[in-house]
Design an enzyme around this catalytic site. Sequence first.
Site, PDB file in Angstrom:
ATOM      1  N   CYS A 143       0.405  -1.013   0.018  1.00  0.00           N
ATOM      2  CA  CYS A 143      -0.034   0.231   0.030  1.00  0.00           C
ATOM      3  C   CYS A 143       1.252   1.154  -0.075  1.00  0.00           C
ATOM      4  O   CYS A 143       0.278   2.298  -0.051  1.00  0.00           O
ATOM      5  CB  CYS A 143      -1.229  -0.201   1.194  1.00  0.00           C
ATOM      6  N   HIS A 202      -2.188   8.301   6.363  1.00  0.00           N
ATOM      7  CA  HIS A 202      -1.616   6.901   5.926  1.00  0.00           C
ATOM      8  C   HIS A 202      -3.186   6.480   6.658  1.00  0.00           C
ATOM      9  O   HIS A 202      -4.822   5.853   5.581  1.00  0.00           O
ATOM     10  CB  HIS A 202      -0.572   5.716   5.924  1.00  0.00           C
ATOM     11  N   GLU A 219       0.509   5.774  13.804  1.00  0.00           N
ATOM     12  CA  GLU A 219       1.192   6.883  12.902  1.00  0.00           C
ATOM     13  C   GLU A 219       0.929   7.636  13.599  1.00  0.00           C
ATOM     14  O   GLU A 219       1.585   8.691  13.621  1.00  0.00           O
ATOM     15  CB  GLU A 219      -0.162   6.717  12.065  1.00  0.00           C
ATOM     16  N   LYS A 256      -9.022   8.765   2.861  1.00  0.00           N
ATOM     17  CA  LYS A 256      -9.512   7.497   3.367  1.00  0.00           C
ATOM     18  C   LYS A 256     -10.710   7.368   3.420  1.00  0.00           C
ATOM     19  O   LYS A 256     -11.177   6.149   3.367  1.00  0.00           O
ATOM     20  CB  LYS A 256      -8.199   6.473   3.962  1.00  0.00           C
ATOM     21  N   HIS A 299     -10.093   2.571   0.847  1.00  0.00           N
ATOM     22  CA  HIS A 299      -7.874   2.360   1.001  1.00  0.00           C
ATOM     23  C   HIS A 299      -7.371   1.339  -0.428  1.00  0.00           C
ATOM     24  O   HIS A 299      -8.002   0.872  -0.847  1.00  0.00           O
ATOM     25  CB  HIS A 299      -7.754   0.945   1.845  1.00  0.00           C
ATOM     26  N   PHE A 348       1.816  -3.462   3.954  1.00  0.00           N
ATOM     27  CA  PHE A 348       2.405  -4.789   4.180  1.00  0.00           C
ATOM     28  C   PHE A 348       3.986  -5.312   3.841  1.00  0.00           C
ATOM     29  O   PHE A 348       4.166  -4.854   2.888  1.00  0.00           O
ATOM     30  CB  PHE A 348       1.544  -5.485   3.709  1.00  0.00           C
TER      31      PHE A 348
END
Length: 414
Positions: free
Chosen positions: A163, A303, A314, A334, A339, A400
């Site tokens: 991502c 993110h 985050e 998002k 996403h 990931f």
Amino acid sequence: MKRVVVTGLGALTPIGNNVNDFWQALINGVSGAAPITKFDASKFKTRFACELKNFDPLTYIEKAEARRYDLYTQYALISVAEAVQNAGISFEELNRDRIGVIWGSGNGGIQTFQQQVMEFAQGDGTPRFNPFFIPKMIVDIASGIISIKYGLRGVNFTTVSACATSNTAIIDAFNYIKWGKADMIITGGSEAAINETGVGGFNAAKALSTNNEEAATASRPFDITRDGFVMGEGAGAIILEELECAKRRGAPIIAEIVGGGMAGDAYHLTGTHPEGEGARLGMLAALEDAGIGPEAIDYLNTHATSTQQGDLSELRAAERVFGAGTALNISATKSMTGHLLGAAGAVEAIACIKAVQLNMVPPTINSTEIEPAFKDLFNLTLHKAQQKEVNYAMSNTFGFGGHIATSVFKKYAE
């Protein structure tokens, strides 16, 4: 080092099929989440997603051409066409040996892969694969097709960092131009993974929200009731150009990209470091590259996918970088787009670029019960867009495997 500017944008998103519609929906807090229509999801744990709306690829691409491309490549071509048009580019008048493509996708032609393998599995064992199977499926093909369409012979490759993918692509493109190895690069990312394989796989990983009863508000970053991300699809395209090249052709300069930082969490296969160590390093590297301190950043596009661990880590990283009580605006777009996986970084970079261009910070929607430790620590731009002078904007993306990519955009000035 060369200066690098943004001269064109293209967007294909769950809340708008072009840049203007996307931006208007973004600042008006429109949710793109709704029940899945692409397949029968009735037996899936998650039955909703952020799909494109009122979209027909044949409006943009000839039927014979579309049959040769997976959806993710179609999305790429459509967003790039908008960016090229908005940038006012006539490739015939430029040195195409020095114009490249660096494009990203996390899953590539996953729809093609699913279709071909299922057809084989349901047959009699005789291999009858489509001759376009491999060219449609492989993750680098969109970059190649963009290059072929416009006759661009410069640097050409694909990034894959889950991502963080399209933000990684943007940073790579920035660096190649900055180092004098290209005059212009088309960059960004595309993703088309709303299918049985994509949704089923992320369900098995316990990554997706299963709040089917409240689909429109299920993506709620920083909210204590969040239960996973909402999958989206689409593409974002950005034309990056060496400043003098852009000035010579009278290009519309939208913003400047000044920093890119990459790092690794080195912690877990799918989870983020609890204290956001990789995120902290990525943001610090981007600031160092830009030659600015954290106090210069006016807007941080996080993110923030609406997962329990990810959002907290985050915010902890942001606290370590920016401190408490900062004038910084933070938002999680998002909450509206869902996403977009490998395309998320490009779409969110566009949000940052528009924020810099128009002095407007898009909101975080759906989030009402903010994590207590951070409720009063940051301005999370809740529910409504905020007018504000935005000279520098930062975009975070994580993937990931612990991949971290952070980019910094600024208002252009001579």
